[in-house]
Design a protein around this motif. Structure first.
Motif, mmCIF file in Angstrom:
data_model
loop_
_atom_site.group_PDB
_atom_site.id
_atom_site.type_symbol
_atom_site.label_atom_id
_atom_site.label_comp_id
_atom_site.label_asym_id
_atom_site.label_seq_id
_atom_site.Cartn_x
_atom_site.Cartn_y
_atom_site.Cartn_z
ATOM 1 N N ILE A 32 -22.186 -1.400 31.800
ATOM 2 C CA ILE A 32 -23.603 -1.209 32.111
ATOM 3 C C ILE A 32 -23.772 -1.269 33.625
ATOM 4 N N THR A 33 -24.119 -0.141 34.226
ATOM 5 C CA THR A 33 -24.139 -0.038 35.684
ATOM 6 C C THR A 33 -25.471 -0.430 36.312
ATOM 7 N N SER A 34 -26.552 -0.379 35.556
ATOM 8 C CA SER A 34 -27.856 -0.786 36.089
ATOM 9 C C SER A 34 -28.811 -1.095 34.945
ATOM 10 N N LEU A 35 -29.872 -1.848 35.271
ATOM 11 C CA LEU A 35 -30.868 -2.233 34.271
ATOM 12 C C LEU A 35 -32.235 -1.698 34.663
ATOM 13 N N ASP A 36 -32.971 -1.225 33.669
ATOM 14 C CA ASP A 36 -34.368 -0.871 33.895
ATOM 15 C C ASP A 36 -35.201 -2.151 33.890
ATOM 16 N N GLU A 37 -36.419 -2.052 34.381
ATOM 17 C CA GLU A 37 -37.282 -3.234 34.446
ATOM 18 C C GLU A 37 -37.568 -3.803 33.062
ATOM 19 N N LEU B 25 -24.870 2.865 20.292
ATOM 20 C CA LEU B 25 -25.312 1.665 21.005
ATOM 21 C C LEU B 25 -26.012 2.055 22.303
ATOM 22 N N GLN B 26 -25.413 2.986 23.029
ATOM 23 C CA GLN B 26 -25.992 3.437 24.294
ATOM 24 C C GLN B 26 -27.392 4.021 24.080
#
Length: 326
Positions: free
Chosen positions: A283-288, A125-126
């Motif tokens: 989920i620690t951060s999101l890309d644009e 999944l990651q």
């Protein structure tokens, strides 16, 4: 003299067997055996009379030997069975303990295999969604009957914070609502205070996934002019910046519409194991590119505008009908 009774006892010319007769016969036979053995040993390997006699005797007696083996084999087996049945209690206790140990080891291996499979699914999944995340373990379930939440074994020291999204290997699980140094509380998507911006994957129809007191899920605010059917996949829309866009959430299990309603009544079955999750990703951060695009936001706004216009039109029609009725 008539024969009868003990008439032979004193008859002339009749001798009784003497006790030394058997002994003499034994000595004679022994002497013959020694002589035969001696001559047989002196014969060369090329053969001789005694060798020939010995070979003939072997041929004659071989079937008898085989028959003897066949007859005695079952009794040897019975002897082994009897020996096992009569094993002492200590031996039986040792065997039982060894059997229990093997069962425990087998169970441990099976559990390790299942854990490895779950972790492999998390990694898949990651990788598939290119998630920046931290793996954690669920250490406790809901603490009361009024909320749907779990506790994980990671906290601020691992880079976690309130508001971060949590998923298991199947899909969205929930969101962190409390975060300590080494643990955090995750509110499940089935909690009545939970809300996730979602959409129907095939038609991109926007809505809000809401939990409920009984743990069921409903996709709300999907206008009736959109296309929705049972079996449709529900994914995150990326609106709000909490969940990555396109993350699997659940499947539509029922769709209904009341007369005059502006929105569907949609039931959703979650994909995440909300009651049995063991390992999760935070989920620690999101890309644009994982956030909702400007087109997605415009589409959602247009859907809201259309719904509002339909609502206003319905209200106007109702007021007009009421005036005509007067």
């Amino acid at each position: 003299m008539p024969l009868g009774g003990n008439g032979l006892k004193g008859a002339p010319g009749v001798r009784r067997n003497e006790p030394n007769s058997g002994m003499r016969l034994m000595i004679v036979l022994t002497a013959v055996s020694v002589v035969l053995f001696t001559f047989g040993a002196r014969e060369s390997s090329s053969g001789g009379v005694f060798t020939t006699i010995r070979g003939a005797v072997s041929v004659v007696t071989t079937p008898v030997r085989y028959l003897g083996v066949a007859i005695t084999a079952p009794f040897q087996g019975l002897g082994n069975v009897f020996s096992n049945l009569t094993a002492n209690q200590e031996t039986l206790s040792d065997l039982k303990a060894e059997n229990e140990k093997l069962k425990a080891e087998n169970s441990k291996l099976q559990e390790s295999q299942k854990t490895a499979e779950r972790l492999e699914s998390l990694l898949a999944l990651q990788s598939t969604y290119n998630l920046t995340s931290v793996a954690a373990r669920v250490i406790s379930g809901p603490t009361d009957s009024w909320s749907q939440s779990v506790t994980i074994d990671k906290g601020t020291t691992s880079g976690l914070a309130v508001g971060m999204a949590v998923t298991d290997s199947n899909g969205v699980l929930g969101q962190i609502t409390e975060c300590g140094a080494t643990s955090a509380t995750v509110r499940l998507i089935t909690d009545e205070n939970s809300g996730v911006s979602c959409m129907i994957q095939s038609t991109r129809a926007q809505g809000m996934l809401q939990g409920s007191a009984d743990g069921s899920l409903q996709l709300t605010l999907v206008s009736v002019d959109q296309t929705v059917k049972v079996g449709d996949n529900v994914v995150t829309s990326g609106l709000g910046g909490v969940y990555p866009k396109g993350l699997p959430v659940g499947k539509v299990t029922s769709v209904s519409k009341s007369d005059g309603a502006l929105y569907y009544d949609i039931d959703v079955q979650p994909l995440a194991s909300t009651s049995t999750a063991e390992e999760v990703l935070v989920i620690t951060s999101l890309d644009e590119d994982q956030k909702a695009s400007s087109e997605d936001i415009s589409s959602a706004d247009a859907q809201d505008t259309t719904t509002s216009a339909s609502s206003a039109s319905s209200d106007s029609s109702a007021d007009s009908s009421a005036s005509t009725g007067e």
